[in-house]
Design an enzyme around this catalytic site. Structure first.
Site, PDB file in Angstrom:
ATOM      1  CD  GLU A 379      43.115  -7.452  50.975  1.00 30.57           C
ATOM      2  OE1 GLU A 379      43.158  -7.760  52.171  1.00 30.57           O
ATOM      3  OE2 GLU A 379      44.102  -7.062  50.342  1.00 30.57           O
ATOM      4  CD  GLU A 455      43.715  -1.449  52.263  1.00 28.15           C
ATOM      5  OE1 GLU A 455      44.857  -1.934  52.408  1.00 28.15           O
ATOM      6  OE2 GLU A 455      42.679  -2.090  52.475  1.00 28.15           O
TER       7      GLU A 455
HETATM    8  C1  GAL Z   1      45.572  -4.734  52.548  1.00 22.95           C
HETATM    9  C2  GAL Z   1      44.361  -5.075  53.369  1.00 22.95           C
HETATM   10  C3  GAL Z   1      44.396  -4.456  54.730  1.00 22.95           C
HETATM   11  C4  GAL Z   1      45.734  -4.659  55.349  1.00 22.95           C
HETATM   12  C5  GAL Z   1      46.790  -4.072  54.486  1.00 22.95           C
HETATM   13  C6  GAL Z   1      48.183  -4.308  54.992  1.00 22.95           C
HETATM   14  O1  GAL Z   1      45.783  -5.704  51.589  1.00 22.95           O
HETATM   15  O2  GAL Z   1      43.179  -4.689  52.732  1.00 22.95           O
HETATM   16  O3  GAL Z   1      43.390  -5.028  55.512  1.00 22.95           O
HETATM   17  O4  GAL Z   1      45.976  -6.014  55.501  1.00 22.95           O
HETATM   18  O5  GAL Z   1      46.760  -4.699  53.226  1.00 22.95           O
HETATM   19  O6  GAL Z   1      48.394  -3.818  56.257  1.00 22.95           O
END
Ligand code: GAL
Length: 958
Positions: A379, A455
């Site tokens: 990010e 993620e």
């Molecule tokens: C993503 C980010 C993580 C965390 C997650 C939400 O956007 O890369 O670091 O913030 O969302 O928990």
């Protein structure tokens, strides 16, 4: 800042002692004896949590003027200092900016909190007493590059080494160890900046000059499933280093990621470094605990979100076998809300700083077989600086892949990566049919790339639900290489209550608990393990969903088959033993071990098991066949016998002939009615059941909202708008119909006409059972005004309900539950894979799941029979042949809803039993998709049937 503190003669006798490595805000939460202090007495500033936004004004590259600063002094004695020897001071991690002095001489400064920094100490070092002085600033220009979603914490948080470098010592070495899967050969090339030789006795390699490629036959390659390391040394004139060489080759072949010629699947997690007492300072045993817990839960991959971890963690990944995406210490997310204006990723003035970070990561970790992908950061928006990082990395290490999620066109990476994409979108990507991007060249490049979810499945609070839908897609489309759940651990900080008669109760603090001006609350508690590393139900579910061995039983009248899909990428199933067990209502009938031929990696095999049941005795009840795959022997740190996967099939239900109980007529009394052992008042409310005086059951549609219910989709808001948390109940009619007491109710909230009609039909039997048949039907308007233009427009939406069932109050005090249904842990309709049909026992305490922020939890699904037993000997039996959702807790959903921390929950003297026909799915809308359509609960007509029986009797249900 203290004038002259770096001078050897400075008097530091009045200074505090600080553990190093350590983070000063964490250390200062305790007194010198290690006892937790009240937050108001914290000694060295406080932790602060933000997700996206910076916790200081955005004015790059300037840090705020108010800049907490820590000064450290440390004395050490060296017996002698050999002439010609150089000395290096190496700091493994300091957050965020530090300057180093040795004996009053400044050696330099560094930033890049989670990266090593080395200083030449040769000139300043002396034999005898030395004084090392370090000044650490919490904020620096570097902080703009370190906006990861985590606590802001400062200090020398990883270890510090003084390293002796004799003449001819090794400054740099790079081990290239490829594996050719066609020939079984390894190709070794060790580069070194000084003349040196390689010894690997096991491979017959002695005195192999560095820089000379060497081919070796019959290599056992390294993979995460077979983490074969060959021990060796690299010997120069001044130094001998140990080597742990893993031979493996990572390549993209036809748009798929392969290792040693085979495609690989990531069953991954994002791991931050966290400990509830020491923050990001971890000891080796904690790191090992993480690795072993992952291995035990079928996890095979880690993304080191969002910075390179303590290097010892990667040693463990090499040793036990985990694929690693090593991520650079870079995130500039806080520029996002400002439209990415001034984002360092796109500003040439920041180029060197970003390049420095990626170079330090690659140089530190390039010799580790576990690292298969370099990630440029997280990010950090788009920009040429990230492209430059990628180009440098590709040039330096062409043998690994490059990842960066934040540039959706993916022009300079090897892997298309996304976060939180819905299953529908992931399916499109699987088919190479995702939406186009503007730039045609970038679009065609990206469309050819393999895909990962770096993620997904946000594990905040109760959830994630809907994991198996993703796994099915990964199975279906070769382009999809799996994903990494967000995230491994809740970053809760251990605290104790300071007020009330029972002060001193532990709980985990989150954002806002330290008085931060801006913070993101409990968004920091979104892991698969609780802060103390206890697995959450989400981890147990993930284990079941990603099990590398998929098993399916099928039974037709003349055939029983077991399909085994070996989802390992390299291992055949000879590492496993398959056992089976037949039970009737959990009474064991027969068991054994299956004798199966090894199923090769990535293939499916079907076996006919007809003989299995041939001699099995029969008994009344549900005939359930369970097959388990367990480790046949110890494997990569996981002990023999450990279960990898299980499957169950209900073969049939045999009804034992037994006397049908006879209904007893209701008796009218002055206050209402009696039905067998039950007493009802004039409103048709149940007031006595044998020796129990319950709080009469009521319709119950509310659950304490989960973090996912509270997520972006407005679910919780819609439920509150309907008033589901404040239903008012009215008895419309109450009359005896033949042998039954029939009570009609309506439940709706103040100001609303939408709700539920209930027809409660009670029947008592001569067996002592009391049966409730509850017919439910929606009434009035049950849509929500979220369609109202004031809330963003659109037509009213048909509402979902949190759940559909009843709640009753039972005597409080110590009690336990025995049940036959799904267990042992909680389960919800989109999180069922870990639950198995069986007979279980748990105390009321054990039935509760301590999510860091209290919320709905503890549901046991498909409960057919249950018995609640109190310490004083009283018992309440329940039975529901088709199975109900059941929870039993010493506080109400309203109390959980109101609580901020687990320590706010105090038993209220009643044991609250809920029995539900259904729950709304969990989803992962706290940062991702809502419960999928098939897992949403809409208001509908339905019937709940359950029998109660107070007191222990012959033939009682459980
Ligand atoms: C993503 C980010 C993580 C965390 C997650 C939400 O956007 O890369 O670091 O913030 O969302 O928990």
């Amino acid at each position: 800042m203290t004038e002259g503190f770096q001078e050897p003669g400075f008097d530091d006798s009045a200074w505090d002692h600080m553990r190093v490595p350590g983070l000063w805000q964490m250390e200062g939460l305790r007194d010198e004896n290690g006892d937790l202090l009240d937050v108001s007495e914290a000694r060295f500033g406080l932790p602060a949590y933000t997700n996206v936004v910076y916790s200081f004004p955005v004015d790059p590259p300037h840090p705020p003027e108010d800049n907490p600063t820590g000064e450290y002094r440390r004395e050490f004695v060296l017996d002698s200092v050999a002439p010609g020897t150089r000395w290096v001071l190496r700091f493994e991690g300091v957050d965020s900016h530090f300057t180093v002095w040795l004996n009053g001489t400044e050696l330099g400064w560094a930033t890049g909190s989670r990266l090593p920094a080395e200083f030449d100490a040769t000139e300043a070092l002396r034999a005898g007493r030395n004084v090392l002085a370090v000044r650490v600033h919490q904020w620096s220009a570097g902080s703009y590059l370190e906006d990861q979603d985590m606590w802001w914490l400062s200090g020398i948080f990883r270890s510090v080494h003084l390293i002796e470098r004799r003449p001819g010592a090794i400054g740099d070495h790079f081990v290239h160890a490829d594996f050719d899967h066609r020939t079984g050969e390894g190709l070794l090339l060790v580069e070194c900046d000084v003349p040196a030789v390689v010894d690997i006795p096991e491979l017959g390699i002695t005195d192999l000059p560095a820089g000379e490629p060497h081919r070796i036959a019959h290599i056992e390659p390294w993979t995460a499933e077979t983490p074969r390391l060959y021990a060796g040394t690299l010997r120069s004139e001044g130094e001998t280093l140990t080597l742990a060489v893993g031979f493996r080759t990572v390549r993209i072949v036809d748009g798929t990621i392969t290792v040693n010629g085979s495609p690989i699947r990531f069953r991954g997690v994002n791991r931050h470094e966290w400990h509830p007492e020491t923050g990001r300072t971890l000891d080796l045993e904690t790191m090992r605990a993480d690795v072993l817990l992952m291995k035990r839960h079928n996890i095979n991959a880690v993304r080191t979100s969002h910075y390179p971890p303590d290097a010892r963690f990667l040693d463990l990944c090499d040793e036990y076998g985990l694929w690693v995406i090593d991520e650079c210490d870079l995130e500039t997310h806080g520029f996002g809300p400002l439209g990415w204006k001034n984002n360092p990723s796109a500003d040439a003035r920041w180029r060197d700083a970003l390049m420095d970070r990626v170079q330090r990561m690659v140089e530190r970790d390039k010799n580790r077989p576990s690292v298969v992908i370099w990630s440029m950061g997280n990010e950090a928006g788009e920009g040429d600086n990230i492209r430059a990082m990628a180009e440098w990395t590709r040039h330096r290490d062409p043998d690994r892949l490059i990842h960066y999620e934040g540039d959706y066109d993916s022009p300079y990476v090897d892997v298309y990566s996304r976060m939180y994409a819905s299953p529908d979108e992931v399916a499109l990507i699987g088919m190479h049919a995702e939406p186009r991007t503007a730039d045609a060249a970038a679009d065609s490049h990206r469309r050819r790339l393999p895909f990962i979810l770096c993620e997904y499945a946000h594990a905040m609070g109760n959830g994630p639900g809907g994991l198996s839908e993703y796994e099915e897609l990964f199975d279906r489309y070769p382009r999809l290489h799996g994903g990494f759940v967000w995230e491994w651990i809740d970053h809760g900080i251990l605290q104790k209550t300071t007020e009330g008669p029972d002060a001193g109760r532990p709980f985990y603090a989150y954002g806002g608990d330290f008085g931060e001006t801006v913070h993101d609350g409990n968004f920091i508690a979104d892991g698969l393990v609780f802060p103390d590393r206890t697995p959450s139900p989400g981890l147990v579910e993930y284990k079941a969903v990603i099990a590398p061995v998929g098993m399916q039983l099928e039974h037709t009248p003349n055939r029983l088959t077991l399909r085994i899909r070996n989802g390992f990428d390299f291992l055949d199933t000879s590492v496993l033993a398959f056992d089976w067990r037949l039970a009737a209502d959990e009474v064991p009938l027969a068991d054994g071990i299956l004798d199966l031929p090894p199923v090769p990696a990535r293939t499916t095999h079907e076996v006919v098991l007809d003989d299995l049941l041939a001699d099995a005795p029969s008994a009344g009840g549900e005939q359930v066949l369970t097959v388990r795959a367990v480790l046949a022997k110890d494997h990569n740190g996981v002990p023999a016998g450990h279960e990898i996967a299980f499957t169950q099939l209900i073969l049939a239900t045999h009804h034992e002939p037994r006397r049908e109980p006879v209904p007893i007529r209701p008796q009218h009394t002055a206050g209402g009615w009696t039905l067998g052992q039950a007493v009802f008042n004039a409103h048709g409310e149940l007031v006595q059941l044998g020796d129990l005086a319950p709080l009469s059951p009521r319709l119950d549609l509310w659950r304490a909202p989960t973090d996912n219910d509270r997520g972006g989709n407005g679910q919780e808001r819609a439920w509150r708008e309907l008033g589901l948390h404040r239903l008012v109940h009215r008895t419309v009619d109450c009359a005896v119909h033949g042998e039954q007491l029939v009570v009609d109710t309506v439940s709706r909230a103040a100001g609303r006409d939408g709700g539920m009609l209930g027809r409660w039909t009670w029947t008592a039997y001569d067996s002592g059972d009391l049966e409730l048949k509850l017919d439910l039907a929606p009434v009035g308007r049950l849509d929500t005004d979220l369609g109202d233009p004031r809330h963003g427009g659109g037509p009213p939406q048909p509402a979902t309900l949190p759940k559909l069932g009843i709640r009753l109050g039972l005597p409080g005090g110590a009690a336990s539950l025995d049940w036959y249904g799904y267990g042992p842990g909680e389960s919800y309709r989109d999180s069922t894979r870990a639950a198995r049909l069986g007979r279980f026992h748990a105390t009321v305490d054990e039935l509760q799941t301590p999510y860091v922020r209290p919320q709905e939890n503890g549901n046991r699904s498909g409960v057919r029979k249950a018995a609640i037993r109190w310490a004083d000997g009283r018992v309440l039996h329940l039975s529901a042949p088709t199975g109900v959702d059941l929870s039993l807790r010493p506080w109400t959903a309203e109390a959980m809803d109101a609580a901020r921390h687990t320590s706010d929950l105090v038993p209220d003297g009643t044991l609250w039993l809920t029995l539900d026909l259904a729950h709304h799915g969990l989803g992962s809308a706290s940062c991702g998709p809502d419960a999928l359509p098939q897992h949403r609960l809409h208001a509908h007509s339905a019937t709940l049937t359950v029998r109660f029986h107070a007191g222990d009797t012959e033939g009682a249900p459980a």
